[in-house]
Design a protein around this motif. Sequence first.
Motif, PDB file in Angstrom:
ATOM      1  N   LEU A 227     -56.306  14.962 -13.272  1.00 43.64           N
ATOM      2  CA  LEU A 227     -55.483  14.091 -12.429  1.00 43.64           C
ATOM      3  C   LEU A 227     -55.371  12.722 -13.088  1.00 43.64           C
ATOM      4  O   LEU A 227     -56.376  12.065 -13.351  1.00 43.64           O
ATOM      5  CB  LEU A 227     -56.140  13.941 -11.051  1.00 43.64           C
ATOM      6  CG  LEU A 227     -55.484  12.942 -10.102  1.00 43.64           C
ATOM      7  CD1 LEU A 227     -54.096  13.400  -9.681  1.00 43.64           C
ATOM      8  CD2 LEU A 227     -56.366  12.719  -8.879  1.00 43.64           C
ATOM      9  N   VAL A 228     -54.138  12.266 -13.366  1.00 40.95           N
ATOM     10  CA  VAL A 228     -53.964  10.956 -13.997  1.00 40.95           C
ATOM     11  C   VAL A 228     -53.211   9.967 -13.105  1.00 40.95           C
ATOM     12  O   VAL A 228     -53.298   8.761 -13.309  1.00 40.95           O
ATOM     13  CB  VAL A 228     -53.264  11.052 -15.381  1.00 40.95           C
ATOM     14  CG1 VAL A 228     -54.149  11.768 -16.382  1.00 40.95           C
ATOM     15  CG2 VAL A 228     -51.900  11.714 -15.276  1.00 40.95           C
ATOM     16  N   GLU A 229     -52.469  10.471 -12.120  1.00 39.91           N
ATOM     17  CA  GLU A 229     -51.719   9.545 -11.267  1.00 39.91           C
ATOM     18  C   GLU A 229     -51.430  10.177  -9.904  1.00 39.91           C
ATOM     19  O   GLU A 229     -51.198  11.379  -9.808  1.00 39.91           O
ATOM     20  CB  GLU A 229     -50.384   9.158 -11.939  1.00 39.91           C
ATOM     21  CG  GLU A 229     -49.630   8.109 -11.134  1.00 39.91           C
ATOM     22  CD  GLU A 229     -48.356   7.595 -11.824  1.00 39.91           C
ATOM     23  OE1 GLU A 229     -48.069   8.042 -12.952  1.00 39.91           O
ATOM     24  OE2 GLU A 229     -47.669   6.764 -11.211  1.00 39.91           O
ATOM     25  N   ILE A 230     -51.468   9.333  -8.875  1.00 38.61           N
ATOM     26  CA  ILE A 230     -51.107   9.792  -7.527  1.00 38.61           C
ATOM     27  C   ILE A 230     -49.889   8.996  -7.076  1.00 38.61           C
ATOM     28  O   ILE A 230     -49.874   7.767  -7.181  1.00 38.61           O
ATOM     29  CB  ILE A 230     -52.271   9.565  -6.541  1.00 38.61           C
ATOM     30  CG1 ILE A 230     -53.482  10.386  -6.979  1.00 38.61           C
ATOM     31  CG2 ILE A 230     -51.865   9.929  -5.115  1.00 38.61           C
ATOM     32  CD1 ILE A 230     -54.730  10.109  -6.166  1.00 38.61           C
ATOM     33  N   LYS A 231     -48.874   9.719  -6.575  1.00 36.50           N
ATOM     34  CA  LYS A 231     -47.693   9.064  -6.012  1.00 36.50           C
ATOM     35  C   LYS A 231     -47.630   9.481  -4.548  1.00 36.50           C
ATOM     36  O   LYS A 231     -46.926  10.430  -4.202  1.00 36.50           O
ATOM     37  CB  LYS A 231     -46.436   9.519  -6.769  1.00 36.50           C
ATOM     38  CG  LYS A 231     -46.451   9.144  -8.251  1.00 36.50           C
ATOM     39  CD  LYS A 231     -45.257   9.735  -8.979  1.00 36.50           C
ATOM     40  CE  LYS A 231     -45.305   9.343 -10.450  1.00 36.50           C
ATOM     41  NZ  LYS A 231     -44.262  10.025 -11.246  1.00 36.50           N
ATOM     42  N   PRO A 232     -48.385   8.799  -3.691  1.00 34.00           N
ATOM     43  CA  PRO A 232     -48.547   9.282  -2.317  1.00 34.00           C
ATOM     44  C   PRO A 232     -47.240   9.369  -1.527  1.00 34.00           C
ATOM     45  O   PRO A 232     -47.117  10.202  -0.644  1.00 34.00           O
ATOM     46  CB  PRO A 232     -49.513   8.271  -1.691  1.00 34.00           C
ATOM     47  CG  PRO A 232     -49.538   7.107  -2.601  1.00 34.00           C
ATOM     48  CD  PRO A 232     -49.127   7.568  -3.951  1.00 34.00           C
ATOM     49  N   ASP A 233     -46.264   8.535  -1.848  1.00 31.38           N
ATOM     50  CA  ASP A 233     -44.999   8.585  -1.086  1.00 31.38           C
ATOM     51  C   ASP A 233     -44.163   9.806  -1.420  1.00 31.38           C
ATOM     52  O   ASP A 233     -43.262  10.183  -0.687  1.00 31.38           O
ATOM     53  CB  ASP A 233     -44.196   7.308  -1.330  1.00 31.38           C
ATOM     54  CG  ASP A 233     -44.913   6.109  -0.718  1.00 31.38           C
ATOM     55  OD1 ASP A 233     -45.523   6.294   0.359  1.00 31.38           O
ATOM     56  OD2 ASP A 233     -44.905   5.032  -1.341  1.00 31.38           O
ATOM     57  N   GLU A 234     -44.481  10.423  -2.551  1.00 28.54           N
ATOM     58  CA  GLU A 234     -43.744  11.644  -2.938  1.00 28.54           C
ATOM     59  C   GLU A 234     -44.549  12.893  -2.680  1.00 28.54           C
ATOM     60  O   GLU A 234     -44.251  13.954  -3.206  1.00 28.54           O
ATOM     61  CB  GLU A 234     -43.335  11.553  -4.416  1.00 28.54           C
ATOM     62  CG  GLU A 234     -42.340  10.444  -4.688  1.00 28.54           C
ATOM     63  CD  GLU A 234     -42.160  10.210  -6.191  1.00 28.54           C
ATOM     64  OE1 GLU A 234     -42.068  11.206  -6.930  1.00 28.54           O
ATOM     65  OE2 GLU A 234     -42.146   9.039  -6.599  1.00 28.54           O
TER      66      GLU A 234
END
Length: 234
Positions: A227-234
Motif C-alpha cells: 500500500l503506497v497511497e490512500i484516496k479515501p474520497d474515491e
Amino acid sequence: MEKFTFKVVIVGGGTGGITVAAQLLRKMPTLADQVAIIDPSTKHYYQPLWTLDGGGASKKENSVRDMKSVIPDGVTWIQQSVEKFFPDQNKVRLNNGTSVHYEFLVVATGLEIHWHKIKGLKESLGTKSVCSNYSYEHVDYTWETIRNLKSGTAIFTHPASPVKCGGAPQKIMYLADDHFRKTGVRDKINIIFGSANAAIFDVAKYRNELEKVLVRKNIDARFSTNLVEIKPDE
Ligand SMILES: Cc1cc2nc3c(=O)[nH]c(=O)nc-3n(C[C@H](O)[C@H](O)[C@H](O)COP(=O)(O)OP(=O)(O)OC[C@H]3O[C@@H](n4cnc5c(N)ncnc54)[C@H](O)[C@@H]3O)c2cc1C
C-alpha cells in the motif's frame, strides 16, 4: 535521598519491559530493589487485545491498566522518559536532566508508527472507512466500520516494513469475515488481502494451513503488493 543507581535498568514499561522485570525478579529474588523501569506513561497497554477490540470481541478499555499496577514488586518505577544513552558510562539521562546509572541495560521502547509514510493515511485514519488496529485511539472505528459494512469491498493490508505482530493484519480480516458470514452479508462483500510479503506466512508449516484458510474463506489474496497511497474520497 532518591536512588539513581541500579543493577538493571529497563527503559520502557510495555509488554517487553514489564515481562523482563517480572522474569528477572522471579528467577533472581535477590535483585529486589535493584531493578528500575523508566517510562513516562501513566498507562500500560496490552496491544494484542486490540485485534479482538477491532473485531468486536472485546472492549478496548480491557487492554489498559494503570502503569503503577503492573510494575512488579521490588521494581522501582521512574516516571520519566530517557532522553539520551551513554553506554560508555553505563548511564542514561532523563528528560528532567537526572542521570540513572546501571550495570545492565534493557532497551524496550517499542515501535513508533510512521503513519505519514503512506500518502493519505495520517489525515484519513479513523474517517471514511480507513481503519487501523495499531492504535488505541482508532481501534473502535475498525469495529464500527466492519459492523456497518453490508456490501462492497473490504481491503486488509500488510506493509513492507516490520510490524508489531505479523499476524495482526490477517487476524482482523478473519474476524471480519466471520462477522460478515454471521450477519448474512458475506456474499455481498469482496475481501482483498494486499500484502507486501511474498506469501501468507514465512514459516511453511503455518503457510500451508493459512493458504487453505484463504481458499476456504474465498479471500482474494494479492502478494508482493504494498500500500503506497490512500484516496479515501474515491
Ligand atoms: C493489533 C496488535 C495485535 C497484536 N497481536 C499480538 C499477538 O497476538 N501476539 C504477540 O505476541 N504480539 C502481538 N502484538 C505485538 C505486541 O503487542 C507488541 O510486540 C508488544 O506490545 C511490544 O511491546 P514493547 O514492550 O516492545 O513495546 P510497547 O508495549 O509499545 O511499550 C513501549 C513502552 O516504551 C515506552 N517508551 C518509549 N520511549 C521511551 C523513552 N524514550 N523513555 C522511556 N520509555 C519510553 C512507552 O511509553 C511504552 O510504554 C500485537 C500488536 C498489535 C498492535
